[in-house]
Write a protein that holds these residues in place. Sequence first.
Motif: not given
Length: 418
Positions: A3, A7-8, A10, A12-13, A16-17, A143, A147
């Motif tokens: 995970y 998330l490193r 961008r 995907i970050l 996900w956010s 991932l 959430t």
Amino acid sequence: MGYLRLLRQRPILVLWSSAALSVLGDRLYGLAIMWVVYEATGSAVWMGIAAVVESLPYILIGTFGRGLIARFSSFGALGWLDAGRAVVACAVPLLWSPGQGGITVLLVLVLLLGTLGVLFDPNLGGLVPDLVRPDRVREVTALLDLTNRIAVIAGPGCVGLILMVVSEVQLFAIDGVTFIVSAAAMWWLRAHTHRVARAAAPGAVTAPARRAEPVAAWPVLRRHPDVAVAVGLHGIGFFVAAVSAVGLPTLLAVRLGQGAAGYGLALSAVGAGALAGNLLIGNLRAGRWLTVYCSAWTVTGLALIGYSTAPTLPVVLGVGFAAGLAAPAAAVTLRTKLAGFVPAQRLRLITVDQTVIRTAGTVGMLTLPVAVDAAPATTFAGAGLLLIAAAATAAATGRRVTAAAIMSSREPAGSQTS
């Protein structure tokens, strides 16, 4: 951990956010619609009607609107859908008024939100796998599933804190803010995918993204009968889920004399199990996907039986933790399998699965609460036995029909057997 590596990246970050915030918004929306309807009418029947109205677009458009859904198979289009949902959600506090007229307006807006949702959800699921390498699809699927698991634990507390400041109807406006953030994320992902495409072909003129052409589901399911069997089991799982969704408070009160505190502990145990199960399924290599999938549903069925016979609250908490462990194993395994299809087929199969579970869940919510009220322990046990039998049948049938389909595909054209 996989995970953290994801998330490193961008894109995907960002995804996900925004998904995490959207899930919280969904929690706010679900609570708001039920409380507002109940306070206005004092009727559980109207609460059920609101739930059915929200599900109707998923059932009807999912069944008959494959061409309409395919028109929104791009991140840019999803951004506009979420912008529309933001407008509708923010309009609820402005248009709401107590009384029959207000309920009618509210149900119309709920129907509109459901319509936009059925166009958004399968398309996002169809686009996400293309953001990562094929060997990372399971991880990114898990991932995003994370959430939901976090929201089960943190959601009630967040909602409680928010309701100390605002009224229930104003939760719709906060939900609208989460849609605005999601829309911005979708438009950023659209720009990112265009930049990646230009970098891959320097100097080339970037053509508009071509939408996925709608395909019929039945020919794909005939070639992949194991997927058809899994989707059917998914529907049965959501049908019996109504038993625990509405019946657990009743069962705890009747058998163990527990109140709201015991129910809250039981939900927390399920949430903790789901969080642990997500971390396992997202970071472990599973075996045969259908075996894992059917096994997860078998555990869920056993948990329903366990609820019906649990003699004490600690046993209920243990059963709930086991049920939570199984939930992400089933969800992530099936979604990962569907992600392996080409985009057009993937979109259609995700839509079919969504339609099946919405339909089955709606039927369950309309029928099973009556049985729960009459005999809660018996209904839990019966639901568990039904789910176990369905999982066993799906496992056996899936292996058999898949082997037959493979043999048929290998048979030379025009060959005949005497």
